[in-house]
Each structure stands twice: as structure tokens, then as C-alpha cells.
Design a protein around this motif. Structure first.
Motif, PDB file in Angstrom:
ATOM      1  N   ALA A  30       0.833  -1.205   0.000  1.00 58.88           N
ATOM      2  CA  ALA A  30       0.000   0.000   0.000  1.00 58.88           C
ATOM      3  C   ALA A  30       0.868   1.255   0.000  1.00 58.88           C
ATOM      4  O   ALA A  30       0.600   2.218  -0.731  1.00 58.88           O
ATOM      5  CB  ALA A  30      -0.937  -0.008   1.204  1.00 58.88           C
ATOM      6  N   ALA A  31       1.939   1.260   0.799  1.00 56.06           N
ATOM      7  CA  ALA A  31       2.817   2.435   0.870  1.00 56.06           C
ATOM      8  C   ALA A  31       3.533   2.665  -0.457  1.00 56.06           C
ATOM      9  O   ALA A  31       3.759   3.817  -0.854  1.00 56.06           O
ATOM     10  CB  ALA A  31       3.830   2.270   1.995  1.00 56.06           C
ATOM     11  N   ARG A  32       3.886   1.594  -1.147  1.00 58.33           N
ATOM     12  CA  ARG A  32       4.567   1.758  -2.435  1.00 58.33           C
ATOM     13  C   ARG A  32       3.678   2.463  -3.455  1.00 58.33           C
ATOM     14  O   ARG A  32       4.147   3.264  -4.276  1.00 58.33           O
ATOM     15  CB  ARG A  32       5.025   0.393  -2.960  1.00 58.33           C
ATOM     16  N   ILE A  33       2.389   2.198  -3.410  1.00 55.97           N
ATOM     17  CA  ILE A  33       1.475   2.896  -4.315  1.00 55.97           C
ATOM     18  C   ILE A  33       1.375   4.364  -3.928  1.00 55.97           C
ATOM     19  O   ILE A  33       1.372   5.258  -4.792  1.00 55.97           O
ATOM     20  CB  ILE A  33       0.095   2.219  -4.316  1.00 55.97           C
ATOM     21  N   LEU A  34       1.318   4.652  -2.635  1.00 54.91           N
ATOM     22  CA  LEU A  34       1.275   6.046  -2.200  1.00 54.91           C
ATOM     23  C   LEU A  34       2.565   6.773  -2.577  1.00 54.91           C
ATOM     24  O   LEU A  34       2.525   7.967  -2.910  1.00 54.91           O
ATOM     25  CB  LEU A  34       1.053   6.126  -0.690  1.00 54.91           C
ATOM     26  N   GLU A  35       3.685   6.088  -2.533  1.00 54.29           N
ATOM     27  CA  GLU A  35       4.950   6.697  -2.949  1.00 54.29           C
ATOM     28  C   GLU A  35       4.928   7.052  -4.437  1.00 54.29           C
ATOM     29  O   GLU A  35       5.451   8.093  -4.848  1.00 54.29           O
ATOM     30  CB  GLU A  35       6.107   5.750  -2.645  1.00 54.29           C
ATOM     31  N   ARG A  36       4.299   6.198  -5.244  1.00 53.20           N
ATOM     32  CA  ARG A  36       4.153   6.510  -6.668  1.00 53.20           C
ATOM     33  C   ARG A  36       3.238   7.717  -6.867  1.00 53.20           C
ATOM     34  O   ARG A  36       3.450   8.532  -7.774  1.00 53.20           O
ATOM     35  CB  ARG A  36       3.596   5.304  -7.421  1.00 53.20           C
ATOM     36  N   LEU A  37       2.235   7.838  -6.014  1.00 52.76           N
ATOM     37  CA  LEU A  37       1.316   8.974  -6.131  1.00 52.76           C
ATOM     38  C   LEU A  37       2.014  10.307  -5.863  1.00 52.76           C
ATOM     39  O   LEU A  37       1.578  11.345  -6.364  1.00 52.76           O
ATOM     40  CB  LEU A  37       0.150   8.809  -5.154  1.00 52.76           C
ATOM     41  N   ALA A  38       3.104  10.277  -5.107  1.00 49.60           N
ATOM     42  CA  ALA A  38       3.797  11.518  -4.752  1.00 49.60           C
ATOM     43  C   ALA A  38       4.245  12.296  -5.978  1.00 49.60           C
ATOM     44  O   ALA A  38       4.339  13.523  -5.946  1.00 49.60           O
ATOM     45  CB  ALA A  38       4.995  11.206  -3.854  1.00 49.60           C
ATOM     46  N   ALA A  39       4.526  11.594  -7.076  1.00 56.67           N
ATOM     47  CA  ALA A  39       5.018  12.254  -8.292  1.00 56.67           C
ATOM     48  C   ALA A  39       3.891  12.777  -9.182  1.00 56.67           C
ATOM     49  O   ALA A  39       4.158  13.328 -10.256  1.00 56.67           O
ATOM     50  CB  ALA A  39       5.886  11.285  -9.090  1.00 56.67           C
ATOM     51  N   THR A  40       2.653  12.627  -8.738  1.00 58.15           N
ATOM     52  CA  THR A  40       1.518  12.978  -9.598  1.00 58.15           C
ATOM     53  C   THR A  40       0.891  14.316  -9.249  1.00 58.15           C
ATOM     54  O   THR A  40      -0.164  14.659  -9.783  1.00 58.15           O
ATOM     55  CB  THR A  40       0.426  11.890  -9.528  1.00 58.15           C
ATOM     56  N   ARG A  41       1.499  15.081  -8.360  1.00 62.72           N
ATOM     57  CA  ARG A  41       0.907  16.355  -7.944  1.00 62.72           C
ATOM     58  C   ARG A  41       0.556  17.262  -9.130  1.00 62.72           C
ATOM     59  O   ARG A  41      -0.526  17.877  -9.132  1.00 62.72           O
ATOM     60  CB  ARG A  41       1.813  17.093  -6.965  1.00 62.72           C
TER      61      ARG A  41
END
Length: 329
Positions: free
Chosen positions: A179-190
Motif C-alpha cells: 500500500a505504501a509503495r502505491i502512495l509513494e508513486r502517487l507523490a510524483a503525480t501532484r
């Protein structure tokens, strides 16, 4: 579930349009994670006006409430359990002539957010299935609320800052998890999120990302036109169903190869077929919600299962297996 060729119809002749009546239950606007319901249901029936009126009349005769308009809640009362079972039974008035498309609202939010930002439907499934277990109830609820806020047309506060702050905090607290790995990928989508918010600031979009009704109507048309027979949907009036959005529904369906001839709006109390669809939508929403929340009534779940669209939107594999009829469609 689509109608068969009428007796005597010649092969190759133009097939008459099948008229399907629809209604929904569980609409909370864009508040999908904090509203009054956790399941959205869109029901549809293929009944003649005469058959539907007879079903409504029989329901009234069995329940004997003085209410002018009957709703699903009348059938869901424990004292009317026999009437509910009669309606859904294999020898009841709607068996084989009704369907319901269900959406688990929290999963719908996760799917829309991850699809918009990462274009990764499988990532949405993983995040939904692992999120509560990984982040705990409080952390998972915070993420769901932040995602819902990000996608709303008119949110409170700074939705981008709240979403990415929440995602970053959870990812840091649970490193190395799926789950955290997906949230880490989301960080680049701002930047993509900021672009989406800028578009909302220019005015409400024609098709709100968080509205489950419009895709449910397209899916309903697909359910009933599977044998190539064109369908017309007769739907209860909704503020969401403006002429432009109806045009979008029709165009989207046709691009997908669905034989949707049109959508016509009616007042539910004036069309017994829509009243029956309203019964099924409310009943299905309640049974599905009980199933999701550990309050399942196995007998009612079994009665509902033949009506449930196997393409209903679930994030939980167990619920999908329990609620969907794999041979339906």
C-alpha cells in the motif's frame, strides 16, 4: 437477460426496441466516503406496464400500509419479510426480468483517484485491499476522505495539499508495504492533480468523476442489449440527468457497441415499472451493505444473487464472490 425474438418474428427482420425501466438507490452526490450509504445500486426491469402494476398492487395488498407511495423500506421491515422473499423468489414477479448494478462507494473513490493520477486500475485494487490492514482504520479513513475531497468539484480547504500530505504521512509510517509503495508513486503525480483542480475551477465538468449514476446507466444499457436488440431506458427523473449528460450516455454507449436507442425520463410514481426498479434498487443496496459490513443474511443474499450484475464494482474479492452470480449476464 435480454428479451428473446417474439414468436413469429422473421429472421433478419428489424427487431423491436426493448424498453427497460430504471431507478437508483444510495445517491449521496459527491460525498462517497462520508454519506449515509456505502453502496450505490442501479436497478432495471423488463416488465410491461400491466405486469409492473400488478406487482405493485400485489405488494400493497400483502403489506397493507396506508402510504400513498411504497418504497423499498416497506419491504425491508422484518414484519414484511415474507413479502420481500416473494418479490425476489424464482417464482416471483421479477425473476429473470430484472438486474441490479452495484458499486461499493469507497472502492469507487480509490479507483477513480488512482486511475486519474496513475492510470493504474490494478494499483487501485491493491491499495483498496491492503489499505485498511496496513494503515489501520483511522489512517485508511483519512486517506479515503482526502481522496474524496481531491476529486470533488467543490471541496473545502486545499484538497491537493491535504491529499498529498495524507499520502506522504501514511507512506512514511508504513515503509516497504504494498500500500505504501502505491502512495509513494502517487507523490510524483501532484502536477496532474493540480491540473485536474484547475479544470474544476473553470466550472463543473459535464461528467463529474465521482458520480456513479452515469457509468451505471451505460452499464445497464449494455446488460440488456447483449443479444443485439436495441434498448430504450425509461429512468426516474434526476437533476443529474440533464440533456447534455443524456447525450453523453447515449454517445458513450454507442461508441462501446451498445445498442442504446435513447433515454427517457419519467416521474416514478407515474410509471409502475420504475416503482418496481426502485424496490429492487433499495433492497439490493441494503442487502449488499449488510454483506459488506458483516451483517449478512445468507437467505436474502442468496435470493438477491441472480439479479446482481457480475460487473458490479467491488474492491473486495469475497464480496464479489458472494454477491455476484457468475453465470448471469
Amino acid at each position: 437477460m435480454s428479451g428473446n425474438l417474439a414468436d413469429g418474428e422473421r429472421a433478419g427482420a428489424a427487431r423491436p426496441c426493448l424498453e427497460i425501466a430504471c431507478d437508483e438507490s444510495g445517491s449521496d452526490g459527491e460525498n462517497l466516503t462520508g454519506g449515509n450509504t456505502d453502496v450505490f445500486a442501479h436497478a432495471s426491469v423488463s416488465l410491461s406496464v400491466t405486469a409492473a402494476a400488478a406487482a405493485v398492487r400485489e405488494t400493497r395488498d400483502r403489506i397493507r400500509s396506508p402510504a400513498e407511495e411504497y418504497k423499498a423500506n416497506h419491504l425491508l421491515r422484518e414484519k414484511h419479510r415474507a413479502v420481500l422473499e416473494w418479490l425476489l423468489a424464482t417464482d416471483g414477479p421479477i425473476h429473470g426480468r430484472a438486474r441490479v448494478h452495484l458499486m461499493e462507494k469507497t472502492y469507487f473513490v480509490v479507483d477513480r483517484a488512482v486511475s486519474l493520477l496513475l492510470d493504474d486500475p490494478e494499483g487501485a485494487v491493491t491499495l483498496f485491499r491492503e489499505g485498511r490492514r496496513t494503515f489501520g482504520e483511522e489512517g485508511w479513513r483519512a486517506f479515503l476522505d482526502a481522496a474524496n475531497r481531491l476529486l470533488r468539484v467543490r471541496p473545502n480547504g486545499d484538497p491537493v495539499e491535504i491529499f498529498y500530505g495524507t499520502a506522504d504521512s501514511l507512506a512514511r509510517a508504513h515503509p516497504g508495504t504494498d500500500a505504501a509503495r502505491i502512495l509513494e508513486r502517487l507523490a510524483a503525480t501532484r502536477p496532474r492533480a493540480e491540473s485536474y483542480r484547475a479544470g474544476c475551477a473553470d466550472g463543473p465538468p459535464l461528467i463529474p468523476v465521482l458520480n456513479p449514476l452515469l457509468p451505471a446507466i451505460v452499464r445497464t444499457a449494455a446488460l440488456w442489449s447483449g443479444d443485439g436488440r436495441p434498448v430504450t431506458l425509461v429512468h426516474d427523473r434526476q437533476n443529474m440527468l440533464t440533456p447534455d449528460r443524456i447525450a453523453w450516455i447515449e454517445q458513450t454507449a454507442r461508441r462501446a457497441g451498445v445498442g442504446l436507442a435513447g433515454v427517457r425520463l419519467v416521474v416514478a410514481r407515474d410509471d409502475a415499472r420504475v416503482q418496481v426498479a426502485d424496490f429492487l434498487a433499495g433492497i439490493a443496496r441494503k442487502i449488499a451493505s449488510d454483506e459488506l459490513n458483516g451483517r449478512a443474511d445468507p437467505a436474502l443474499t442468496a435470493l438477491l444473487r441472480p439479479y446482481v450484475d457480475p460487473a458490479s464494482v467491488w474492491g473486495d474479492a469475497r464480496s464479489r464472490a458472494l454477491l455476484a452470480d457468475p453465470v448471469a449476464g
